[in-house]
Scaffold this active site. Sequence first.
Site, PDB file in Angstrom:
ATOM      1  N   LYS A  48       0.822  -1.199   0.000  1.00 18.15           N
ATOM      2  CA  LYS A  48       0.000   0.000   0.000  1.00 18.15           C
ATOM      3  C   LYS A  48       0.872   1.272   0.000  1.00 18.15           C
ATOM      4  O   LYS A  48       2.085   1.201   0.157  1.00 18.15           O
ATOM      5  CB  LYS A  48      -0.932  -0.020   1.219  1.00 18.15           C
ATOM      6  CG  LYS A  48      -1.863  -1.257   1.264  1.00 18.15           C
ATOM      7  CD  LYS A  48      -2.728  -1.396   0.033  1.00 18.15           C
ATOM      8  CE  LYS A  48      -3.927  -2.315   0.172  1.00 18.15           C
ATOM      9  NZ  LYS A  48      -3.658  -3.738   0.330  1.00 18.15           N
TER      10      LYS A  48
HETATM   11  C1  LIG Z   1      -4.896  -4.708   1.016  1.00 21.48           C
HETATM   12  C2  LIG Z   1      -6.361  -4.835   1.034  1.00 21.48           C
HETATM   13  C3  LIG Z   1      -7.061  -5.404   2.128  1.00 21.48           C
HETATM   14  C4  LIG Z   1      -6.377  -6.114   3.261  1.00 21.48           C
HETATM   15  O1  LIG Z   1      -5.425  -5.427   3.934  1.00 21.48           O
HETATM   16  P1  LIG Z   1      -4.296  -6.218   4.773  1.00 21.48           P
HETATM   17  O2  LIG Z   1      -3.631  -5.118   5.513  1.00 21.48           O
HETATM   18  O3  LIG Z   1      -3.403  -6.899   3.793  1.00 21.48           O
HETATM   19  O4  LIG Z   1      -4.988  -7.173   5.676  1.00 21.48           O
HETATM   20  C5  LIG Z   1      -8.433  -5.390   2.108  1.00 21.48           C
HETATM   21  N1  LIG Z   1      -9.120  -4.890   1.081  1.00 21.48           N
HETATM   22  C6  LIG Z   1      -8.502  -4.355   0.004  1.00 21.48           C
HETATM   23  C7  LIG Z   1      -9.330  -3.790  -1.099  1.00 21.48           C
HETATM   24  C8  LIG Z   1      -7.120  -4.323  -0.055  1.00 21.48           C
HETATM   25  O5  LIG Z   1      -6.510  -3.812  -1.136  1.00 21.48           O
END
Ligand SMILES: *Cc1c(COP(=O)(O)O)cnc(C)c1O
Length: 376
Positions: A181
Amino acid sequence: MIPFNIPPYVTESSDYTNQAIASRKICGDGSFTKRCNQELENITGAPKALLTTSGTAALEMAAILLNIKEGDEVIMPSFTFVSTSNAFVLRGAKIIFVDVDPKTMNIDPACVRAAITEKTRAIVPVHYAGVCCDMDELQAIADTHGIPLVEDAAQAVTSLYKGRPAGSMSSVGCFSFHETKNFSMGEGGAVILNDEAMIERGEIIREKGTNRTRFYRGLVDKYTWVDIGSSFLPSELNAAYLLAQLEQNVQITEKRMARWDQYHEGLAELERNGLIGRMFVPSYCVHNAHMYYIKLRSLSERSDLIAYLRQRQINAVFHYVPLHSAQAGLKFGTFVGEDRYTTELSERILRLPLYYEMTQSDCSQVIEAIYGFFAR
Ligand SMILES: *Cc1c(COP(=O)(O)O)cnc(C)c1O
């Protein structure tokens, strides 16, 4: 070699992490966590933000906060990450998958409206690629039926919809700070609590169902088990690492945006020639340059381009096998309405490398390679 992603890093993360180590207090909710929460409250304008161990954990907290139970229905796009769905399945909900708007790959409000039943207990818009969903439309549907919205804003930290921050436009907003992210602590996330009435319970659920937060504030004289919950709070080490990035969120986003704009500009001619589709950002949205994707004309063309790029040391990836057609999706959910775009577009989307430290010349190389592919 141009990788798909390099996790964001700023040198101040090392300073803060060392400070956390030196303090010998690395369990959750110390000063670095509190400073991250404050930064997130500044970004979202929300009354309360709380770091969690992941975006997944944030979604799980949202499902608990909404009292989702056996037999409830929760509406979401099928084109999303598994955690959007799992969090509600864990509470016993049945997932109602609906189609996306092909321009943005975000949930189509008209499909949501058509999928509402008397069992609907939540609607979960996912701001795909950091581009916000049509929140006014979704809010109108939610208001008509008295159903709460939960934003999966995992990809949309700092994005805006008509000036309103992603994560602040629903009962509970969910952020991710996974290493893929824009801002990262390795594994981590946050819940954004926009409803004052949910704040105290949110703190309890996050602290294993205890009222420890109130105890620390001196509001109760002992802390006890008062509700269901889990260990949703991250270590100070991770919070310290993240804090430096949140403090520099504007600069980090600017750098990503420069690459995003370079792709968009650089690939325009291929779109004009009908060879690819580029990303589309509605005028109501200020996005955060989380992702750059293109749409190829077919699954096989996408596979060919991936192979062509890999030969040139460029790693481009696709994602999201639509959840409704996945093994668990068949068991825990159902697609309502027609799948006009989800499956078809999921086979044609290709994500290009995009990361904080990506240089202009890295990006030019990718663009040139894509032109090379179509010139063969
Ligand atoms: C990355 C992501 C998640 C999950 O996040 P984590 O921190 O990896 O648990 C959930 N929904 C979307 C749309 C994502 O891109």
